[in-house]
Design a protein around this motif. Sequence first.
Motif, PDB file in Angstrom:
ATOM      1  N   GLY A  32       0.788  -1.224   0.000  1.00 18.99           N
ATOM      2  CA  GLY A  32       0.000   0.000   0.000  1.00 18.99           C
ATOM      3  C   GLY A  32       0.819   1.273   0.000  1.00 18.99           C
ATOM      4  N   VAL A  33       2.144   1.174  -0.095  1.00 23.55           N
ATOM      5  CA  VAL A  33       3.016   2.355  -0.078  1.00 23.55           C
ATOM      6  C   VAL A  33       3.617   2.534  -1.461  1.00 23.55           C
ATOM      7  CG1 VAL A  33       5.048   3.421   0.967  1.00 23.55           C
ATOM      8  CG2 VAL A  33       3.511   2.020   2.367  1.00 23.55           C
ATOM      9  N   VAL A  34       3.465   3.735  -2.009  1.00 23.36           N
ATOM     10  CA  VAL A  34       4.003   4.061  -3.329  1.00 23.36           C
ATOM     11  C   VAL A  34       5.376   4.694  -3.154  1.00 23.36           C
ATOM     12  CG1 VAL A  34       3.664   5.376  -5.453  1.00 23.36           C
ATOM     13  CG2 VAL A  34       1.692   4.390  -4.260  1.00 23.36           C
ATOM     14  N   THR A  35       6.387   4.158  -3.841  1.00 23.18           N
ATOM     15  CA  THR A  35       7.748   4.668  -3.777  1.00 23.18           C
ATOM     16  C   THR A  35       8.201   5.048  -5.177  1.00 23.18           C
ATOM     17  OG1 THR A  35       8.234   3.235  -1.898  1.00 23.18           O
ATOM     18  CG2 THR A  35      10.112   4.193  -3.055  1.00 23.18           C
ATOM     19  N   ARG A  36       8.690   6.277  -5.301  1.00 17.46           N
ATOM     20  CA  ARG A  36       9.198   6.761  -6.587  1.00 17.46           C
ATOM     21  C   ARG A  36      10.657   7.162  -6.413  1.00 17.46           C
ATOM     22  NH1 ARG A  36       4.196   9.079  -5.746  1.00 17.46           N
ATOM     23  NH2 ARG A  36       2.563   8.516  -7.258  1.00 17.46           N
ATOM     24  N   GLN A  37      11.464   6.952  -7.455  1.00 22.21           N
ATOM     25  CA  GLN A  37      12.870   7.305  -7.365  1.00 22.21           C
ATOM     26  C   GLN A  37      13.443   7.579  -8.751  1.00 22.21           C
ATOM     27  OE1 GLN A  37      15.858   4.345  -6.092  1.00 22.21           O
ATOM     28  NE2 GLN A  37      16.532   5.846  -4.564  1.00 22.21           N
ATOM     29  N   THR A  38      14.292   8.587  -8.799  1.00 18.90           N
ATOM     30  CA  THR A  38      15.075   8.905  -9.999  1.00 18.90           C
ATOM     31  C   THR A  38      16.541   8.934  -9.594  1.00 18.90           C
ATOM     32  OG1 THR A  38      13.242  10.245 -10.847  1.00 18.90           O
ATOM     33  CG2 THR A  38      15.402  10.531 -11.893  1.00 18.90           C
ATOM     34  N   GLU A  39      17.388   8.294 -10.420  1.00 15.44           N
ATOM     35  CA  GLU A  39      18.787   8.112 -10.033  1.00 15.44           C
ATOM     36  C   GLU A  39      19.708   8.415 -11.216  1.00 15.44           C
ATOM     37  OE1 GLU A  39      20.367   4.736  -7.273  1.00 15.44           O
ATOM     38  OE2 GLU A  39      20.593   4.016  -9.349  1.00 15.44           O
ATOM     39  N   TRP A  40      20.833   9.124 -10.911  1.00 17.53           N
ATOM     40  CA  TRP A  40      21.883   9.403 -11.888  1.00 17.53           C
ATOM     41  C   TRP A  40      23.184   8.789 -11.385  1.00 17.53           C
ATOM     42  CZ3 TRP A  40      18.261  12.839 -10.257  1.00 17.53           C
ATOM     43  CH2 TRP A  40      17.469  13.470 -11.219  1.00 17.53           C
ATOM     44  N   LYS A  41      23.900   8.081 -12.257  1.00 26.41           N
ATOM     45  CA  LYS A  41      25.224   7.556 -11.953  1.00 26.41           C
ATOM     46  C   LYS A  41      26.202   8.085 -12.996  1.00 26.41           C
ATOM     47  CE  LYS A  41      23.715   3.221  -9.806  1.00 26.41           C
ATOM     48  NZ  LYS A  41      23.780   1.733  -9.870  1.00 26.41           N
ATOM     49  N   VAL A  42      27.318   8.673 -12.496  1.00 25.81           N
ATOM     50  CA  VAL A  42      28.271   9.279 -13.416  1.00 25.81           C
ATOM     51  C   VAL A  42      29.686   8.975 -12.920  1.00 25.81           C
ATOM     52  CG1 VAL A  42      28.110  11.480 -12.192  1.00 25.81           C
ATOM     53  CG2 VAL A  42      29.002  11.432 -14.512  1.00 25.81           C
ATOM     54  N   ALA A  43      30.588   8.684 -13.868  1.00 28.15           N
ATOM     55  CA  ALA A  43      31.996   8.454 -13.553  1.00 28.15           C
ATOM     56  C   ALA A  43      32.725   9.786 -13.578  1.00 28.15           C
ATOM     57  CB  ALA A  43      32.610   7.484 -14.561  1.00 28.15           C
ATOM     58  N   ILE A  44      33.493  10.071 -12.487  1.00 25.49           N
ATOM     59  CA  ILE A  44      34.219  11.335 -12.401  1.00 25.49           C
ATOM     60  C   ILE A  44      35.640  11.082 -11.949  1.00 25.49           C
ATOM     61  CG2 ILE A  44      32.081  12.602 -11.873  1.00 25.49           C
ATOM     62  CD1 ILE A  44      33.041  12.852  -9.006  1.00 25.49           C
ATOM     63  N   ALA A  45      36.522  12.084 -12.114  1.00 24.05           N
ATOM     64  CA  ALA A  45      37.923  11.994 -11.691  1.00 24.05           C
ATOM     65  C   ALA A  45      38.429  13.393 -11.400  1.00 24.05           C
ATOM     66  CB  ALA A  45      38.775  11.324 -12.765  1.00 24.05           C
ATOM     67  N   THR A  46      39.350  13.497 -10.432  1.00 23.42           N
ATOM     68  CA  THR A  46      39.933  14.802 -10.094  1.00 23.42           C
ATOM     69  C   THR A  46      40.978  15.199 -11.137  1.00 23.42           C
ATOM     70  OG1 THR A  46      41.568  13.705  -8.688  1.00 23.42           O
ATOM     71  CG2 THR A  46      39.536  14.459  -7.630  1.00 23.42           C
ATOM     72  N   LYS A  47      41.189  16.506 -11.250  1.00 20.91           N
ATOM     73  CA  LYS A  47      42.149  17.025 -12.226  1.00 20.91           C
ATOM     74  C   LYS A  47      43.520  17.289 -11.626  1.00 20.91           C
ATOM     75  CE  LYS A  47      38.653  19.394 -15.059  1.00 20.91           C
ATOM     76  NZ  LYS A  47      38.226  20.711 -15.613  1.00 20.91           N
ATOM     77  N   ALA A  48      43.606  17.466 -10.300  1.00 16.93           N
ATOM     78  CA  ALA A  48      44.878  17.840  -9.674  1.00 16.93           C
ATOM     79  C   ALA A  48      44.917  17.307  -8.257  1.00 16.93           C
ATOM     80  CB  ALA A  48      45.035  19.371  -9.688  1.00 16.93           C
ATOM     81  N   VAL A  49      46.109  17.479  -7.635  1.00 18.96           N
ATOM     82  CA  VAL A  49      46.293  17.070  -6.247  1.00 18.96           C
ATOM     83  C   VAL A  49      45.698  18.131  -5.325  1.00 18.96           C
ATOM     84  CG1 VAL A  49      47.999  16.543  -4.472  1.00 18.96           C
ATOM     85  CG2 VAL A  49      48.384  15.779  -6.827  1.00 18.96           C
ATOM     86  N   GLY A  50      45.052  17.671  -4.252  1.00 25.00           N
ATOM     87  CA  GLY A  50      44.483  18.615  -3.310  1.00 25.00           C
ATOM     88  C   GLY A  50      43.175  18.115  -2.737  1.00 25.00           C
ATOM     89  N   THR A  51      42.508  19.002  -2.054  1.00 31.04           N
ATOM     90  CA  THR A  51      41.193  18.702  -1.468  1.00 31.04           C
ATOM     91  C   THR A  51      40.147  19.502  -2.206  1.00 31.04           C
ATOM     92  OG1 THR A  51      42.192  18.302   0.700  1.00 31.04           O
ATOM     93  CG2 THR A  51      39.828  18.714   0.643  1.00 31.04           C
TER      94      THR A  51
END
Length: 589
Positions: free
Chosen positions: A98-117
């Motif tokens: 009796g409970v309706v659940t909706r979800q939208t999801e994005w998955k993306v591959a990323i990488a840093t460009k330099a050293v640091g925080t």
Amino acid sequence: MNRFNMLRPGLNSNASRTPFKVMLGLAFSLLAMFSSFSYAALATATVSKNVVGVNEVFQLQISIDDNVNTNALDLSVLDDDFNYGTPSISSGTSFVNGVVTRQTEWKVAIATKAVGTFTIPSFKIGSSRTEPITITSMKSASDGNTASAQPDIHISANVDKEALYLGETIRYTVRIRIGEQMSQASLIAPSGDGLDVRQIGDDHQVETVLNGRRYLIITRNYQITANKPGDILLRGAAFKGSIIKGSRGFGSTLRVPVEKQGEDFSIAVKDKPSDYQGLWLPTEDLQLEQNWQPESATVKVGEPLTRTITLRIKNAEQSRLPNLNLQYPGSVRVYDEKPVYGTDANYTTMTLKQVIIPRESGELTLPSLAINWWNTVEGKQQTSRIDGLTLHVVPGEGSSPVNLSGAMSQTVTQTGTQTSGQPTNPADTSMVTSPSDASANTTAEFGSTTQSDWWPWVAMGFATLWLFTVKLWLNARRQLRTLMKQPEMPAGLTTYADSVDGMMAAVKRNDAIQLQTFFQQWKKYNPTHPQREELSALVANIMAQRFARESPESSQVNTAKLLTILNNLRATPSEEEAKSRSHLAPIVP
């Protein structure tokens, strides 16, 4: 003119409905606005790892608990510090219980460009926002793997106090934060020499997201009681299990054992003071209450009075709660219910209910109750007391029955009082006993018993004997009816002129009682027949098999032998039977 008049009613009707439509539309608009303000979908951003090397690819996952436009996510905020690919998008709706659940999801591959925080900023999706995530970028991927090689599992613990008295109980709480996929995980309880450890309640589990990582947090509570004085080392709880890791392209998994130890604590246990009097009860708080029903000071002989006593001790084990024994006068009957134990926040409770029935008229004084205990917060002895009750008992009306069930309802509450210093004199009041002393029927410094009469046991014994006699009589009557039951005649027969024919018909119908009846008739007229003993034994065996329910195989063997003998008797009747065949007595089974 007539045409205008014909249309006029319709115009008036539309005009009358216009305000209603406006109000209805306004109501729907307000409802929609209220729904939009009261509900905001939850948006979450997580990463597969937050310590990486430069150009090391990791996954960013963004989800929202709603069906939204797939173009609602703007990834351009990553341009300054990250390289990223094309996102993989999925959305769906589920309906479970009796409970309706909706979800939208994005998955993306990323990488840093330099050293640091660097910080993955907050993403805005409709009216919802994600939390920012801090990423630490090392010089190379190997450095990032080295920095993140330690399992993402943390254990912490605390105790509510590190100094306590002998016999006092403290609470130990341990929390485990797990950021790995685990297998065969277990938590080992804390331990220490001279300490009793017992888990309290069930584990509390909750999922949360911290700096982009999803964690499972488990909380468990223990109750620890000191059994000897001195300085004791409390060894912390230990977490053991196996981390499941992928093998990068080989389609299998690797299980890596892991163990985390909680912090140790030094516990100082103080001994019982030498000048303490009474049963040793160390606690931060002890509450003693009672309920009387009815509250009237006048009762009738035979009228029940209910006394409910409630004892509440903070941070105490159930096994350490005392037995409450009260000394009642001989002019009353007392019926004790079994004590009921429970927990209320950090308190262990015991409820004792007694039904008191006066047997004589006059003044009646019911006993008070006092409990000595040691206040571990203030470091001194205290006494909690509930008062007794003085009643005026008047003669009852005739011999009206006692309604015990009605004595268990409405209550009038009296709260026990507490006094500090030396304990009260136990001579004028009922006190408590240690649970370990109850089986020996001995009292500690304070002792008492509850009186009851011997006559209810005698009455119960006579009632049991009477019921047993009635049962035996009914069984005997039932068996007599079975033996005296008139056997049914086979279809087509009205009498049996020959006892042999009667026995054969009874065997074929498996009627052991009728077989026995016709055999007795045959034996009467054949006292010297050579097969008399053999036939008697077969009939007896069939009767025994019929009522003992023996196996069908042995029953069939006896039946076959009996039919063979009966066929021979039928073919060659004896001289006595031939002579008496015309004047056999009527067969009445």
